[in-house]
Enzyme design. Structure first.
Site, mmCIF file in Angstrom:
data_model
loop_
_atom_site.group_PDB
_atom_site.id
_atom_site.type_symbol
_atom_site.label_atom_id
_atom_site.label_comp_id
_atom_site.label_asym_id
_atom_site.label_seq_id
_atom_site.Cartn_x
_atom_site.Cartn_y
_atom_site.Cartn_z
ATOM 1 N N GLU A 44 0.715 -1.359 0.064
ATOM 2 C CA GLU A 44 -0.182 0.106 0.009
ATOM 3 C C GLU A 44 0.819 1.195 0.225
ATOM 4 O OE1 GLU A 44 -3.283 2.297 2.869
ATOM 5 O OE2 GLU A 44 -2.448 0.380 3.506
ATOM 6 N N SER A 61 -2.596 7.708 8.601
ATOM 7 C CA SER A 61 -1.184 7.119 8.675
ATOM 8 C C SER A 61 -0.399 8.320 8.131
ATOM 9 C CB SER A 61 -0.964 6.288 7.505
ATOM 10 O OG SER A 61 -1.564 4.853 8.111
ATOM 11 N N ARG A 104 6.802 4.622 8.432
ATOM 12 C CA ARG A 104 5.505 5.194 8.998
ATOM 13 C C ARG A 104 5.862 5.550 10.548
ATOM 14 N NH1 ARG A 104 0.893 3.644 12.042
ATOM 15 N NH2 ARG A 104 -1.063 4.088 11.290
#
Length: 359
Positions: free
Chosen positions: A128, A182, A194
């Protein structure tokens, strides 16, 4: 959400590259949200990632990013139906379209792509965030007006979108606002991590608005919020201190307690659906802005890029984020936005699939 076409922008950018590496097949490239393909999308049947249509070169036909609330598509649409297309292929495509236009991405299994596998389509799956970053970098590199910021976001008479040169972006933060949020710290084209996130995002906004106002869509929620006044719902600094709290630099119109006025029966009786929608939007946006700012300070980064479909048709949230980042950083941090807010993951999938076919 209603389908949204990006003809004239994504089409020209992506098709120009793809056409050079295919057989110049006449086609269109479109961007589409959640529900909907046109009446005649003709992607090939795939076997092990390779087209089974003898009259077309192997190439990616669409990139798909299935989120918790929306499905985002970037796809190729041939202008002419090939004669080699059989009735069985047409039926397969109809089944795919039926799946894509249904509100059941996860189905009964909890897996987002089960229905696509049931219609005999092979899928190439990509990470992703890798897809998100690749799509963002590619679109920005090929679209000089992609990145912008809001000047004078709280002054309607002076507020304006201003193009921003993002050609040398690193390092920067990505705040991806979808159903949840996120936060990614990006140090180069291939180096990122992240660093944070929150479950309070666009899905929270829509869910709370549906509960509080009875609305049934994101667009309706935004329309209500545009007409509301959050100060009828929130408790402000001036409600507590009678004005500004100058010692700590807190302006009187700053929210001290989200929905803090709603413990009063009298105020609840006077509040409107529009006020509740606006207060919900302000609450969600303030929370996201606060987290983004703290992450930027932690990583010592002064450019923060906000993306995601929460920002689509949502200038209120963008201006709130722009003001908050500028005010609390005393002008040292800038909130940046991109024209194709929620499509980068789908674009990245399309590009990675092309690389996959080459390899």
């Amino acid at each position: 959400m209603a389908p949204h076409s990006c003809k004239g922008c994504l089409r020209d950018i992506i098709a120009s590259r793809m056409s050079k590496e295919s057989n110049e097949t006449a086609m269109e490239v479109n961007g589409l949200e959640e529900n909907g393909l046109p009446d005649s999308p003709y992607p090939p049947r795939m076997r092990n990632g390779v087209s089974d249509f003898p009259c077309f070169s192997a190439m990616p036909w669409f990139g798909m990013d299935i989120g918790g609330t929306l499905s985002k598509l970037v796809y190729f649409e041939p202008k002419d139906i090939p004669k080699c297309e059989s009735a069985s292929e047409v039926e397969t495509l109809r089944n795919i379209r039926r799946y894509l236009t249904k509100n059941s991405a996860y189905g009964k299994t909890g897996h987002r792509d089960t229905h696509l596998q049931e219609v005999n389509m092979k899928l190439a799956k990509f990470d992703e965030f890798d897809s998100l970053l690749k799509g963002l970098q590619y679109i920005d590199r090929n679209s000089p007006t992609e990145c912008y910021y809001w000047a004078n976001p709280t002054d309607e008479s002076k507020c304006a979108k201003v193009n921003y040169d993002f050609s040398s972006p690193y390092p920067f933060l990505i705040v991806n606002i979808g159903s949840g949020v996120s936060v990614l710290a990006v140090y180069s084209a291939t180096n990122y991590k992240r660093i944070s996130g929150t479950s309070i995002g666009g899905g929270t906004f829509l869910g709370l608005c549906c509960l509080l106002t009875g609305c049934n869509s994101f667009e309706e929620a935004i329309e209500l919020a545009a007409e509301g006044d959050h100060t009828h719902v929130d408790k402000l600094v001036r409600d507590i201190y009678g004005g500004d709290y100058e010692r700590f630099g807190l302006p009187g119109d700053l929210v001290a307690s989200s929905f803090g006025q709603m413990n009063s029966r009298e105020r609840r009786s006077k509040v409107s659906r529009q006020d509740l929608a606006r207060a919900t939007l302000v609450t969600i946006t303030n929370n996201i802005g606060s987290i983004a700012r703290m992450c930027a300070i932690q990583e010592r980064i002064d450019r923060v890029v906000f993306i995601g479909n929460f920002l689509r048709v949502n200038p209120i949230a963008m201006k709130l984020l722009a003001y908050a980042m500028d005010y609390w950083s005393k002008g040292t941090m800038k909130a940046l936005f991109l024209e194709h807010e929620g499509y980068f993951g789908a674009v990245g999938c399309l590009l990675q699939f092309q690389e996959y076919l080459k390899s």
